[in-house]
Design an enzyme around this catalytic site. Structure first.
Site, PDB file in Angstrom:
ATOM      1  CG  HIS A 146      35.389  64.856  54.646  1.00  0.00           C
ATOM      2  ND1 HIS A 146      36.610  65.727  54.536  1.00  0.00           N
ATOM      3  CD2 HIS A 146      34.787  65.351  55.608  1.00  0.00           C
ATOM      4  CE1 HIS A 146      36.479  66.764  55.365  1.00  0.00           C
ATOM      5  NE2 HIS A 146      35.510  66.509  56.332  1.00  0.00           N
ATOM      6  CG  HIS A 148      37.467  65.523  60.406  1.00  0.00           C
ATOM      7  ND1 HIS A 148      37.746  66.758  60.755  1.00  0.00           N
ATOM      8  CD2 HIS A 148      36.511  65.548  59.556  1.00  0.00           C
ATOM      9  CE1 HIS A 148      37.095  67.575  60.025  1.00  0.00           C
ATOM     10  NE2 HIS A 148      36.466  66.899  59.199  1.00  0.00           N
ATOM     11  CD  GLU A 152      36.054  70.203  57.713  1.00  0.00           C
ATOM     12  OE1 GLU A 152      36.886  69.605  56.865  1.00  0.00           O
ATOM     13  OE2 GLU A 152      35.233  69.720  58.444  1.00  0.00           O
ATOM     14  CB  SER A 157      39.531  63.996  52.898  1.00  0.00           C
ATOM     15  OG  SER A 157      38.623  65.075  52.869  1.00  0.00           O
TER      16      SER A 157
END
Ligand code: PHE
Ligand code: FE
Length: 284
Positions: free
Chosen positions: A136, A141, A182, A201
């Site tokens: 993730h 990110h 997010e 993700s």
């Protein structure tokens, strides 16, 4: 070591990860030689599946930067990524044992260091994990930290977080993180796309967030966003949409002190609330 693990959300579970390895700022060395062949294989399979889902769903900036992560068939060494990342935006990624408390998290972001959990999920958690793991954190990110405007936004968010914490507004600001970094969506010339790491993700939510008619999509408005509670155990009921990273950066540049006061007096909204002032975005 002096640091305490952080307990996430309402969970009673102790967080995963060995916090005894952490320095006072919660960073630790990436324990790369401890990864097993099964760990590398999990990363390889996650990467392969997720990268195949991106066309038409992930934003261009993400797709363009993804190859900068380097190797796809094993967990990368963070230093290899930093050799490419730091010259481009001045960011570096640093290993952490897992979730860390808000204040040190904000401090890392404010100094252009992005904390990346170093452990990877077990094979039986392939579809879903409760806490962020290295897949993730890296896949979701790090590609957008190669984008200069987005990278500046994340740094400013960290500095703003320290200030929000001093003002007792950390929870309000965390909703902006949730609904942008997010779970954010962006309107591209050729359609709606995802830029949030939690979506990018996730094998299920990527398609859901961009194409399903179940959730609502609202043009990002700062106070509306900071009033809105979010779901940590299900797909989001609401996604906030931006036009560009520059718009996001400019919108968040002013002092938030008055926003926090206004948001407090307006009160929280449920994750699926609809209000008259919403500028709703419909598909197609
Ligand atoms: N401008 C915000 C403030 O003054 C800080 C901030 C910047 C927050 C960027 C989020 C993103 O508090
Ligand atoms: Fe994340």
């Amino acid at each position: 070591m002096a640091v305490e693990p952080v307990v996430y959300g309402a969970s009673e579970r102790p967080p995963r990860g060995d916090y005894a390895r952490a320095r006072d700022d919660y960073t630790c060395p990436q324990n790369w030689s401890a990864y097993t062949e099964a760990d590398h294989d999990t990363y390889r399979r996650l990467y392969e599946r997720q990268s195949a889902l991106l066309p038409g769903l992930a934003c261009d900036a993400f797709v363009d930067a993804l190859p900068s992560l380097g190797v796809k068939d094993r967990i990368p060494q963070f230093e290899e990524i930093n050799e490419r990342l730091t010259p481009v935006t001045g960011w570096e990624i640093v290993a952490v044992p897992g979730l860390i408390p808000e204040r040190p998290f904000f401090e890392l972001l404010a100094s252009r260091r992005f904390p990346v959990t170093d452990w990877i999920r077990k094979p039986d958690e392939f579809e879903y994990i409760v806490e962020p793991d290295v897949f993730h954190d890296l896949f979701g990110h790090v590609p957008l930290l190669f984008n200069p405007v987005f990278a500046d936004y994340v740094q400013r968010y960290g500095a703003g977080g320290l200030k929000a914490d001093d003002l007792g507004a950390g929870e309000l600001l965390s909703r902006l993180y949730w609904y942008t970094i997010e779970f954010g969506l962006i309107q591209q010339a050729d359609g709606l796309r995802a830029y949030g790491a939690g979506i990018l993700s996730s094998s299920g939510e990527l398609c859901h967030s961009v194409t399903s008619t179940a959730p609502q999509r609202i043009a990002l408005d700062l106070q509306r966003c900071m009033r809105t509670r979010y779901k940590i155990d299900d797909y989001q009921a609401t996604y906030f949409v931006i036009d560009s990273f520059q718009q996001l950066f400019d919108m968040t540049a002013p002092d938030f002190t008055a926003h926090y006061a206004a948001v407090r007096s307006a009160g929280d909204l449920a994750a699926d609330a609809t209000i008259a002032s919403d500028s709703r975005i419909t598909l197609g």
